[in-house]
Every structure is written in structure tokens, then in C-alpha cells.
Enzyme design. Structure first.
Site, PDB file in Angstrom:
ATOM      1  N   GLU A  52       1.351  -0.943  -0.083  1.00 61.55           N
ATOM      2  CA  GLU A  52      -0.002  -0.384   0.108  1.00 61.55           C
ATOM      3  C   GLU A  52       0.173   1.149  -0.298  1.00 61.55           C
ATOM      4  OE1 GLU A  52      -2.077   1.710   4.316  1.00 61.55           O
ATOM      5  OE2 GLU A  52      -1.192  -0.412   4.002  1.00 61.55           O
ATOM      6  N   ARG A  63      -2.310  11.831   6.345  1.00 59.89           N
ATOM      7  CA  ARG A  63      -2.385  10.562   5.818  1.00 59.89           C
ATOM      8  C   ARG A  63      -3.495  10.699   5.489  1.00 59.89           C
ATOM      9  NH1 ARG A  63      -0.335   4.696   6.707  1.00 59.89           N
ATOM     10  NH2 ARG A  63      -0.279   4.475   4.553  1.00 59.89           N
ATOM     11  N   ARG A  67      -5.594   5.925  -0.720  1.00 60.40           N
ATOM     12  CA  ARG A  67      -4.621   4.902  -1.170  1.00 60.40           C
ATOM     13  C   ARG A  67      -4.106   3.977  -2.224  1.00 60.40           C
ATOM     14  NH1 ARG A  67      -3.860   6.919   3.192  1.00 60.40           N
ATOM     15  NH2 ARG A  67      -3.946   6.560   5.454  1.00 60.40           N
ATOM     16  N   HIS A  87      -9.907   5.116   2.596  1.00 58.92           N
ATOM     17  CA  HIS A  87      -9.341   4.436   3.780  1.00 58.92           C
ATOM     18  C   HIS A  87     -10.205   2.546   3.911  1.00 58.92           C
ATOM     19  CE1 HIS A  87      -7.713   3.086   7.385  1.00 58.92           C
ATOM     20  NE2 HIS A  87      -6.592   4.668   6.819  1.00 58.92           N
TER      21      HIS A  87
END
Length: 96
Positions: A52, A63, A67, A87
Site C-alpha cells: 500500500e 495521511r 491509498r 480508507h
């Protein structure tokens, strides 16, 4: 299979370029690390198959929730590419 990504934010393109160049990554403690697929939303693969990477969110000091998860192949040339903006609650698939 998973839906195809209709569009990716420009920050995702930056992350793709970093992956293809082998880094450097903005969150080295978290990026290029094993993704466990515990949510089981991605195809079932052996442990260690997925990795990831953070996709930065403008204006977010953490963050954030975006992703890219890749699988297989080599670090610079994965076999599969996935994107999530929530997420790991949902993914779409694209070709890197």
C-alpha cells in the site's frame, strides 16, 4: 471483479509515478508496506502479495483516507493496481 476507476485525482498520478520510480515516498513508515486485505475486498491472494501507498490529500496534515494498493509483479511494475478514497471501505481497479 472490482469496478474500474473512472478518474483518479492528480495526487494519485504522483503516487503512481513514485511507485514506478521506486520512491521516495512521503510516509516511509507506512508506504511500500504489506497490505493485509483484512477487509477481503480485493481478490484473495497469499500474504505479502499486496502493498500500500499513501495518496496525499491537499490541506490534510495527516495521511488522509486515500491509498493505492498494488499487488504482484515487482515494486516498480506491479501486476494489479487499486485505488481507495475511503480508507479501504471500497476499491476501484486501474492499470498503472
Amino acid at each position: 471483479g472490482l469496478p474500474a476507476c473512472t478518474s483518479l485525482p492528480k495526487e494519485a498520478r504522483e503516487t503512481i509515478e513514485r511507485i514506478e520510480q521506486g520512491g521516495p515516498y512521503p510516509y516511509p513508515e507506512s508506504d511500500d508496506k504489506r497490505f493485509g486485505n483484512y477487509e477481503q475486498l480485493l481478490p484473495d491472494e497469499p500474504s505479502g502479495y499486496y502493498r500500500e501507498y499513501t495518496v496525499t490529500t491537499p490541506g490534510n496534515s495527516s495521511r488522509g483516507a486515500r491509498r493505492i494498493v498494488v499487488g504482484g509483479g515487482s515494486e516498480n511494475d506491479p501486476d494489479v493496481w487499486y485505488y481507495t478514497d475511503d480508507h479501504y471501505e471500497s476499491f476501484c481497479e486501474f492499470s498503472g
